[in-house]
Design a protein around this motif. Structure first.
Motif, PDB file in Angstrom:
ATOM      1  N   HIS A  58      84.634  32.819  -6.271  1.00  0.00           N
ATOM      2  CA  HIS A  58      85.027  31.513  -5.721  1.00  0.00           C
ATOM      3  C   HIS A  58      86.288  30.988  -6.407  1.00  0.00           C
ATOM      4  O   HIS A  58      86.362  29.828  -6.822  1.00  0.00           O
ATOM      5  N   LEU A  59      87.285  31.863  -6.502  1.00  0.00           N
ATOM      6  CA  LEU A  59      88.546  31.499  -7.133  1.00  0.00           C
ATOM      7  C   LEU A  59      89.639  31.312  -6.083  1.00  0.00           C
ATOM      8  O   LEU A  59      89.537  31.815  -4.965  1.00  0.00           O
ATOM      9  N   ASP A  60      90.684  30.603  -6.475  1.00  0.00           N
ATOM     10  CA  ASP A  60      91.827  30.421  -5.590  1.00  0.00           C
ATOM     11  C   ASP A  60      93.063  30.178  -6.450  1.00  0.00           C
ATOM     12  O   ASP A  60      92.959  29.698  -7.586  1.00  0.00           O
ATOM     13  N   ASP A  61      94.235  30.500  -5.910  1.00  0.00           N
ATOM     14  CA  ASP A  61      95.474  30.288  -6.654  1.00  0.00           C
ATOM     15  C   ASP A  61      95.708  28.802  -6.906  1.00  0.00           C
ATOM     16  O   ASP A  61      95.516  27.963  -6.015  1.00  0.00           O
ATOM     17  N   ILE A  62      96.142  28.503  -8.108  1.00  0.00           N
ATOM     18  CA  ILE A  62      96.429  27.129  -8.477  1.00  0.00           C
ATOM     19  C   ILE A  62      97.766  26.714  -7.865  1.00  0.00           C
ATOM     20  O   ILE A  62      98.601  27.556  -7.515  1.00  0.00           O
ATOM     21  N   SER A  63      97.970  25.430  -7.708  1.00  0.00           N
ATOM     22  CA  SER A  63      99.269  24.915  -7.272  1.00  0.00           C
ATOM     23  C   SER A  63     100.330  25.351  -8.276  1.00  0.00           C
ATOM     24  O   SER A  63     100.140  25.249  -9.489  1.00  0.00           O
ATOM     25  N   SER A  64     101.463  25.874  -7.766  1.00  0.00           N
ATOM     26  CA  SER A  64     102.452  26.441  -8.689  1.00  0.00           C
ATOM     27  C   SER A  64     103.866  26.273  -8.160  1.00  0.00           C
ATOM     28  O   SER A  64     104.083  25.932  -6.992  1.00  0.00           O
ATOM     29  N   SER A  65     104.828  26.530  -9.033  1.00  0.00           N
ATOM     30  CA  SER A  65     106.247  26.516  -8.691  1.00  0.00           C
ATOM     31  C   SER A  65     106.953  27.518  -9.596  1.00  0.00           C
ATOM     32  O   SER A  65     106.345  28.111 -10.483  1.00  0.00           O
ATOM     33  N   GLY A  66     108.256  27.706  -9.352  1.00  0.00           N
ATOM     34  CA  GLY A  66     109.006  28.657 -10.162  1.00  0.00           C
ATOM     35  C   GLY A  66     109.203  29.971  -9.434  1.00  0.00           C
ATOM     36  O   GLY A  66     109.351  30.008  -8.209  1.00  0.00           O
ATOM     37  N   CYS A  67     109.160  31.079 -10.175  1.00  0.00           N
ATOM     38  CA  CYS A  67     109.410  32.404  -9.611  1.00  0.00           C
ATOM     39  C   CYS A  67     108.259  32.827  -8.693  1.00  0.00           C
ATOM     40  O   CYS A  67     107.100  32.848  -9.117  1.00  0.00           O
ATOM     41  N   ASP A  68     108.601  33.199  -7.456  1.00  0.00           N
ATOM     42  CA  ASP A  68     107.582  33.719  -6.547  1.00  0.00           C
ATOM     43  C   ASP A  68     107.154  35.127  -6.954  1.00  0.00           C
ATOM     44  O   ASP A  68     105.978  35.473  -6.897  1.00  0.00           O
ATOM     45  N   MET A  69     108.116  35.934  -7.318  1.00  0.00           N
ATOM     46  CA  MET A  69     107.845  37.289  -7.793  1.00  0.00           C
ATOM     47  C   MET A  69     107.905  37.276  -9.318  1.00  0.00           C
ATOM     48  O   MET A  69     108.931  36.908  -9.897  1.00  0.00           O
ATOM     49  N   THR A  70     106.828  37.668  -9.955  1.00  0.00           N
ATOM     50  CA  THR A  70     106.709  37.477 -11.402  1.00  0.00           C
ATOM     51  C   THR A  70     106.999  38.735 -12.218  1.00  0.00           C
ATOM     52  O   THR A  70     106.962  38.696 -13.440  1.00  0.00           O
ATOM     53  N   TRP A  71     107.260  39.855 -11.534  1.00  0.00           N
ATOM     54  CA  TRP A  71     107.556  41.103 -12.253  1.00  0.00           C
ATOM     55  C   TRP A  71     108.633  41.868 -11.517  1.00  0.00           C
ATOM     56  O   TRP A  71     108.710  41.840 -10.278  1.00  0.00           O
ATOM     57  N   THR A  72     109.494  42.535 -12.275  1.00  0.00           N
ATOM     58  CA  THR A  72     110.487  43.428 -11.697  1.00  0.00           C
ATOM     59  C   THR A  72     110.674  44.617 -12.619  1.00  0.00           C
ATOM     60  O   THR A  72     110.530  44.509 -13.843  1.00  0.00           O
TER      61      THR A  72
END
Length: 417
Positions: free
Chosen positions: A140-154
């Protein structure tokens, strides 16, 4: 309270120590989890300040006391394996520690939830996404409200071979949202690593004021005009503009009561028929979804006009106010017109001059209102053109007096801004 997580890809280098310390200092962190540190044994230090629940190769879960709200919160810091088969152990571990307390699961999962979260010539594997989402739904989890980088790894390769993915994220349960509705995550630039550091603002803001919004369906109710009339003709003293907005405020309360009395049952029945069957478990799911939706409508943190991150609903509001004050400036003296130069330039005719300075008529104001679409966007007061058109016989006189007062005095009430 601020919690962060960062996959630093090795932490024996003193340069990385400085970068991490600066990040902790600049963001005034209370707790940070560093992943894939690969710290050599002589460099390790032990500091026990959390109650450990579970420590495994891919997840460390602990219980933290949130002193501001006197609440026990569960935190799980994840470093998912690159191997899908090994990640099955991670999913089992998270299922085993799923907590009814406010619970946050964050950091590097090494897998995406949907194809849009990976930019590469090689799409993500469907079965890996299904396994991840199955665990998320079970817990019963869901992503928290967020901002910043959409892609977090490169992978930081050349442009032709570059891969971007959202491998890092913050997941919370319904109990977390209920306790910390204003929580917000920021994914910063990767810096020394190939992963974005995650900064989470844990805010105890719970009460979100619901903005009034006029519904055109209210017009069809037989008590609509009576409700507006009873609220509108309350005795009020002041300028025409002040009286207008004061009466609109009275009407807001009256129409809200009418809605709760005559329309709320319809809304609830429609929502329940669409989402759930009537049962205890279904009702919980229904209200959890409401809280989840409210959470994603909250802006929990924002950078102000000076570049400082502001956290919490009150501070976010002040940041917006400060931005527009710096943008628009403050009232100051302006030199008058040069009456010598004006006559030497182009001038309008006397007939046009009379038309510009003559008083705005009631007919002009009425025509302007009735030319608007009844379904147009609401004003700052929450009322649409449909309200003024449908209740013109009651509100038209006060509206016209307020508009004429503005053109006569040049003064606008602060409620209209």
């Amino acid at each position: 309270m601020k919690v962060a997580a960062w996959n630093v890809r090795g932490f024996n280098n003193p340069i990385k120590h400085s970068e991490v310390m600066n990040y902790i200092y600049e963001n005034k962190l209370d707790l940070i989890a560093l992943l894939e540190t690969r710290v050599k044994q002589p460099n390790r230090r032990q500091s026990i300040f959390l109650r450990n629940i579970l420590m495994e190769a891919q997840v460390i879960s602990c219980l933290v006391r949130h002193f501001e709200t006197n609440t026990d919160i569960s935190l799980s810091f994840v470093y998912g394996s690159n191997d899908a088969a090994q990640r099955e152990d991670l999913w089992d571990s998270l299922r085993s520690v799923a907590s009814p307390n406010p619970w946050m699961v964050l950091a590097d999962f090494n897998v995406v939830r949907c194809p849009e979260e990976k930019l590469s010539s090689n799409p993500p594997l469907l079965h890996e996404m299904l396994e991840f989402n199955s665990c998320v739904f079970y817990c019963h989890l869901d992503d928290i409200s967020s901002s910043g980088c959409d892609m977090t790894w490169t992978n930081k390769q050349e442009p032709g071979a570059r891969v971007w993915s959202k491998l890092d994220r913050v997941l919370v349960n319904a109990s977390w949202i209920s306790s910390f509705l204003g929580s917000h995550a920021i994914f910063h630039e990767a810096g020394i690593s190939d992963h974005s550091p995650i900064l989470v603002f844990i805010s105890e803001d719970k009460k979100i004021l619901k903005r009034f919004s006029f519904l055109n369906s209210w017009v069809e109710h037989p008590d609509f005009l009576t409700t507006v009339q009873n609220a509108w003709f309350s005795p009020i003293a002041g300028s025409p503009m002040f009286c207008l907005f004061k009466k609109l405020k009275f009407v807001k309360h009256a129409l809200s009561k009418l809605h709760n009395k005559a329309f709320s049952n319809v809304s609830i029945r429609r929502a329940k028929l669409k989402n759930i069957q009537l049962s205890d478990s279904g009702s919980k799911y229904f209200f959890d979804k409401i809280s989840e939706r409210q959470h994603h409508q909250v802006l929990g943190a924002i950078c102000d006009h000076t570049g400082v991150m502001q956290q919490g609903l009150d501070n976010v509001g002040v940041a917006f106010q400060g931005y527009y004050q710096s943008l628009l400036g403050e009232a100051k003296y302006v030199a008058g017109l040069d009456t010598v130069l004006i006559p030497s330039g182009p001038k309008i005719s006397e007939e046009d001059t009379v038309g510009l300075i003559q008083a705005v008529s009631i007919e002009e104001i009425r025509d302007a209102v009735f030319s608007m679409d009844s379904n147009s966007s609401h004003g700052v007061d929450g009322f649409s053109a449909g309200f003024f058109k449908s209740a013109w016989s009651i509100v038209g006189g006060d509206l016209c007096r307020a508009v004429q007062s503005f053109f006569r005095t040049g003064k606008m009430a602060k409620q209209a801004n």
